[in-house]
Design an enzyme around this catalytic site. Structure first.
Site, PDB file in Angstrom:
ATOM      1  N   GLU A  63       0.821  -1.216   0.000  1.00 42.74           N
ATOM      2  CA  GLU A  63       0.000   0.000   0.000  1.00 42.74           C
ATOM      3  C   GLU A  63       0.854   1.265   0.000  1.00 42.74           C
ATOM      4  O   GLU A  63       0.537   2.235  -0.693  1.00 42.74           O
ATOM      5  CB  GLU A  63      -0.970  -0.012   1.178  1.00 42.74           C
ATOM      6  CG  GLU A  63      -1.946  -1.186   1.170  1.00 42.74           C
ATOM      7  CD  GLU A  63      -2.726  -1.363  -0.125  1.00 42.74           C
ATOM      8  OE1 GLU A  63      -2.968  -0.363  -0.842  1.00 42.74           O
ATOM      9  OE2 GLU A  63      -3.092  -2.510  -0.436  1.00 42.74           O
ATOM     10  N   HIS A  98       2.006   2.106  -3.444  1.00 44.58           N
ATOM     11  CA  HIS A  98       1.014   2.809  -4.271  1.00 44.58           C
ATOM     12  C   HIS A  98       1.133   4.324  -4.086  1.00 44.58           C
ATOM     13  O   HIS A  98       1.126   5.084  -5.062  1.00 44.58           O
ATOM     14  CB  HIS A  98      -0.410   2.371  -3.910  1.00 44.58           C
ATOM     15  CG  HIS A  98      -0.816   1.062  -4.483  1.00 44.58           C
ATOM     16  ND1 HIS A  98      -0.827   0.797  -5.832  1.00 44.58           N
ATOM     17  CD2 HIS A  98      -1.243  -0.075  -3.874  1.00 44.58           C
ATOM     18  CE1 HIS A  98      -1.245  -0.443  -6.038  1.00 44.58           C
ATOM     19  NE2 HIS A  98      -1.497  -0.997  -4.862  1.00 44.58           N
TER      20      HIS A  98
END
Length: 164
Positions: free
Chosen positions: A70, A73
């Site tokens: 995450e 990202h």
């Protein structure tokens, strides 16, 4: 917020900063995520959301892989902008180059599905069970009508339920 996860987010950012030789703004971290997703990165809000239940059940892999996934990202978005694919080349390079992890697109955690009650509706046709969700069953109680596609009769609640 679990301190280990918060620390892992910070460690991932420090690794990215050392690799790219620049600073990255730290995201807000939330645990308001449920269901099958382990984590979600909201690029424009600079927000990371994590599934606390999956974190508790898979702590070691979650800290190593999911948090880095995450954070990657957000880092990819801050470096390359909006025109990149979510799990595209740039994100994969960050996963491999910065975190030295495989760029796995999805987790393989065991996700417990909750039991769902279906309300059985019928029409005059033979073998005409129509399992309705609780939401659709409620709409019928509010006056909505559903018709059988074969006989065009109104479907009627049989009084039976089924748990799936």
């Amino acid at each position: 917020m679990p301190e280990q996860l918060k620390q892992r987010v910070e460690t991932c950012y420090q690794q990215a900063e050392a690799f790219f030789k620049r600073r990255f703004p730290r995201p807000e971290v939330s645990f308001k995520l449920r269901g099958q997703k382990a984590g979600v990165a909201h690029l424009h809000e600079n927000l990371l959301r994590f599934n606390l239940q999956l974190y508790r059940e898979n702590q070691e892999d979650f800290l190593r892989q999911t948090v880095a996934h995450e954070v990657a990202h957000l880092v990819a978005h801050q470096l390359f902008g909006d025109r990149i694919q979510a799990h595209g080349e740039e994100w994969q390079l960050i996963m491999r180059g910065v975190y030295e992890l495989p760029p796995n697109r999805c987790h393989n955690y065991d996700v417990q599905r909750r039991a769902v009650t279906r309300y059985i509706y019928r029409c005059p046709c033979p073998q005409s069970d129509f399992p309705f969700t609780a939401q659709r069953h409620k709409l019928v109680h509010q006056g909505r009508r559903y018709l059988c596609k074969r006989c065009r009769e109104i479907l009627v609640y049989s009084g039976e339920t089924r748990v799936e």
